[in-house]
Design an enzyme around this catalytic site. Structure first.
Site, PDB file in Angstrom:
ATOM      1  N   CYS A  16       0.956  -1.280   0.005  1.00  0.00           N
ATOM      2  CA  CYS A  16      -0.064   0.217   0.025  1.00  0.00           C
ATOM      3  C   CYS A  16       1.064   1.276  -0.138  1.00  0.00           C
ATOM      4  CB  CYS A  16      -1.219   0.005   1.376  1.00  0.00           C
ATOM      5  SG  CYS A  16      -0.042   0.241   2.842  1.00  0.00           S
ATOM      6  N   CYS A  19       3.513   1.747   2.752  1.00  0.00           N
ATOM      7  CA  CYS A  19       4.688   0.959   2.561  1.00  0.00           C
ATOM      8  C   CYS A  19       5.734   2.094   1.812  1.00  0.00           C
ATOM      9  CB  CYS A  19       4.537  -0.321   1.954  1.00  0.00           C
ATOM     10  SG  CYS A  19       3.469  -1.607   2.848  1.00  0.00           S
ATOM     11  N   ASP A 426       7.321  29.398 -30.650  1.00  0.00           N
ATOM     12  CA  ASP A 426       8.141  30.025 -31.659  1.00  0.00           C
ATOM     13  C   ASP A 426       7.652  29.858 -33.267  1.00  0.00           C
ATOM     14  OD1 ASP A 426      10.861  30.675 -32.925  1.00  0.00           O
ATOM     15  OD2 ASP A 426      11.126  28.652 -33.092  1.00  0.00           O
TER      16      ASP A 426
END
Length: 730
Positions: A16, A19, A426
């Site tokens: 999970c 952890c 650009d």
């Protein structure tokens, strides 16, 4: 002082988000070490200072109760090494009669409870062993995770049932039990809770595992794209070597149908290269000596000799794979919020479960009801969905982006795109193709435009100037020119088929060669200049014959991309170093209303900061070295994949196809990914907020709580995978 080096470690044993947070904290306590641990990818991205080894980091992870190793070929296994699917299937077969007999009173024969006991015990011990083992490891290190809740719930249900069978009345022959879907049982057995909850949690974990692998398919596919061997030419002979031994400067042969081993330049041969696996472009690219080729593309009909320029980790393929991996390993701010919540969530649930047990005992004195509420609270609150909400969406979003040629450098980029309201683009190489082409040839009275262009191409063939190359490329076959001379910044002269030819600026022709421009050609010249083209006069034998207009061509998708960006609520501004007239002509062609022209690279940075000073979140799209600083300064930098390395290194997102349409797709994909994350987090939080009070109040059977918890995780994963269906701009 040397720069920290970074390594990726595969982590085993995480179940999970808490952890992952715990491993991250333990690694972060090492002097000079920074770490980011991703639960979905099961990878720790670790920055190690000088003097700290990989073994030191692996040892720290091991001391936290998990396993770490350098990346190895992927295998689908759970924490004990037993195939997860096998554990799930066996547990499901054993749990089926336990559940059926417990929930269908009509099937309960005399002694049925003793018949299902060994089946339930196997499931609650061997089947749930991954949860028990992880809980024990975490307990040994003073931590509580999702597995703690599951293990306690399953163990409590099993031990309560054993006590009731051996020391209570539940073991008497002839006992019948009815299931109440909401609240507790009339009798004290919870064997079906222990067995079926285990099966559903194993199923949820297996589905999560499959979904995570599916989300990583694009990365694994990229790794498989590269060639495995190369035919190197050394000392006049051919040698077949592993591609890992190829060095920059080596020349290698590529036969028809073979993959190009590394990025390089063609030195011999001509062919067509299929780059569709890497770029998505279906049209083969013609290559000749001097053409650049990219590793992993497929050679067509001809034999090529290629000189390697970039090998190993420097190739385009590996650059894409690295960007994708980093994006999946990174953490958005919303994920960090979820990680912080998970740290205190599990201990809070343990406290709530204990309070539910004590509260029911004090208020009602009903031990069965108190036990039901406590176990249901433990099981319903497992934060799997919360831990999966963000990383699974990031995984799906970034891999889908990679498939579409949108390379996202880091997960935080997705959040940067959320508030973008203006994009500075650009001109050359971004909105336009970045190469000159002949737009029009206007011939004078009685002259042939094709002949004038043919003669001009003859004297321009020897020049490397972009305008000269454009004129030369416009003619399939041009005659030979003699005595070619160039006048810097003015034009070129030569003798073509006995004619003295001049091609260049009208002022130069008039001043140096006494050639006047007639009125009709003067009008054509002014019209070409007015629309942003560069116009040159063509003359021979003392008379001006034609005017040729050359300009950078607009990419065919630019106008649609500008319209799409506007549809997403993003204003488009052209920011270019080109002169005002040329910039406005291109802007008008693609539908851009605001133009800032004639700016230097520093001026582009100033323009970005000026927009930001007005409180606007700004994106910048460019392709050149002169754009790199502005790309880095913008809130979101988008580099054309056809541009320079400097621009791509400075940007947050690289658009592999070099197409402005990719910018619109990147913004749309980022926003959809964030919406998916928010939706996941909403349902994960809402699920716990709604379910916990019901469990504490004794309104949920532990069996239903376990099923609901598993389904919530599956829902989050499946919702994230809908991002795989994202479609780019038509």
């Amino acid at each position: 002082m040397s720069e920290p080096r970074t390594v990726d470690l595969e982590i085993e044993g995480m179940t999970c988000a808490s952890c992952a947070s715990r491993i991250e904290r333990r690694l972060g306590r090492m002097p000079g070490v920074a770490a980011s641990v991703n639960y979905a990818t099961e990878v720790a991205h670790v920055s190690l200072p000088e003097g700290t080894s990989v073994d030191d980091a692996i040892r720290t992870v091991s001391e936290a109760g998990y396993r770490a190793a350098l990346p190895q070929p992927e295998v689908e296994r759970d924490e004990t090494g037993t195939p997860l699917r096998t554990r799930l299937v066996v547990s499901a077969i054993l749990a089926l009669p336990v559940g059926v007999l417990s929930m269908v009173p009509a099937l309960q024969f005399d002694g049925w409870q003793w018949a299902i006991l060994p089946l339930a015990l196997v499931v609650a011990t061997w089947g749930a062993w991954p949860f028990h083992r992880a809980a024990a490891v975490n307990l040994r290190h003073g931590a509580a995770t999702m597995d703690t809740l599951v293990s306690l719930g399953v163990a409590a249900a099993t031990l309560w049932s054993l006590w009731a069978l051996v020391l209570g009345d539940a073991g008497r022959i002839g006992m019948r039990m009815e299931l109440h879907w909401f609240g507790g049982h009339g009798d004290e057995l919870y064997l079906e809770v222990a067995a079926i909850v285990t099966v559903f949690l194993l199923a949820g974990r297996w589905i999560e595992s499959r979904a995570k692998r599916q989300g990583q398919q694009a990365l694994r596919a990229l790794a498989r794209l590269g060639a495995k061997e190369a035919t190197v030419l050394r000392d006049g002979r051919e040698e077949r070597i592993p591609v890992g031994e190829l060095q920059a400067g080596d020349r290698f042969r590529v036969v028809p149908g073979e993959k190009v081993a590394a990025d390089g330049v063609v030195v011999e041969g001509a062919s067509a290269i299929d780059a569709s696996l890497l770029t998505g472009e279906s049209m083969p690219v013609e290559v000749v000596p001097g053409s650049e080729v990219v590793g992993a593309t497929i050679n067509g009909h001809g034999v090529l000799v290629v000189e390697a320029t970039r090998v190993g980790a420097d190739t385009e393929l590996q650059r894409i794979a690295t960007l994708l991996t980093r994006a999946q390993e990174g953490k958005a701010d919303v994920q960090r919020v979820a990680d912080r919540v998970s740290q205190w969530f599990v201990p809070a649930v343990l406290v709530l479960s204990a309070l539910a047990l004590v509260g029911w005992l004090v208020v009602t004195g009903d031990a069965a009801a108190a036990f039901t509420a406590a176990v249901a609270t433990l099981i319903i609150a497992c934060p799997c969905a919360l831990g999966l909400a963000t990383p699974t969406a990031l995984l799906a979003g970034t891999t889908r982006g990679a498939e579409l040629g949108i390379l996202i450098r880091d997960a935080r980029v997705l959040e940067s795109s959320r508030g973008i309201r203006r994009i500075l683009v650009d001109k050359t190489g971004t909105v336009t193709e970045g190469r000159m082409a002949v737009e029009e040839v206007a011939a004078g009275a009685g002259e042939d435009a094709d002949e004038a262009l043919r003669v001009a191409a003859a004297v321009e063939r020897a020049s490397e100037h972009p305008i000269a190359r454009a004129i030369a490329a416009a003619v399939a076959e041009a005659p030979t020119a003699e005595g070619v001379r160039a006048a810097a910044g003015a034009g070129v002269t030569g003798v073509v088929e006995g004619r003295a030819v001049q091609v260049g600026k009208p002022d130069w022709l008039a001043a140096d060669w006494g050639v006047a421009m007639p009125d009709d050609l003067a009008a054509a010249f002014e019209a070409a200049e007015a629309r942003g083209a560069t116009a040159l006069a063509i003359a021979w034998d003392g008379r001006m014959r034609a005017v040729v207009a050359v300009r950078d061509t607009v990419k065919p998708t630019s106008r649609a991309a500008v319209e799409r960006l506007r549809g997403l609520g993003v204003d488009v501004v052209m920011l270019t170093g080109d002169h005002e007239r040329a910039a406005r002509a291109v802007a008008a062609e693609v539908g851009i209303e605001r133009v800032v022209a004639g700016v230097s690279p520093a001026g582009k940075v100033d323009a970005v900061r000026a927009e930001q000073a007005d409180g606007v979140r700004v994106a910048m799209a460019g392709d050149g070295v002169n754009d790199a600083a502005a790309l880095a300064a913008a809130d979101l930098g988008l580099a054309m994949g056809t541009g320079t390395d400097a621009a791509q290194q400075a940007a947050d997102i690289t658009l592999v196809h070099g197409d402005l349409a990719g910018a619109a797709d990147a913004v749309a994909l980022s926003r959809r990914t964030l919406r998916t994350i928010r939706g996941n987090l909403f349902w994960a939080f809402a699920y716990n907020v709604a379910a916990l009070p019901l469990a504490i109040a004794g309104l949920l059977n532990p069996l239903i709580a376990g099923i609901a918890m598993a389904l919530s995780s599956v829902f989050v994963v499946l919702h994230s995978l809908t991002l795989r269906g994202f479609r780019p701009t038509a």
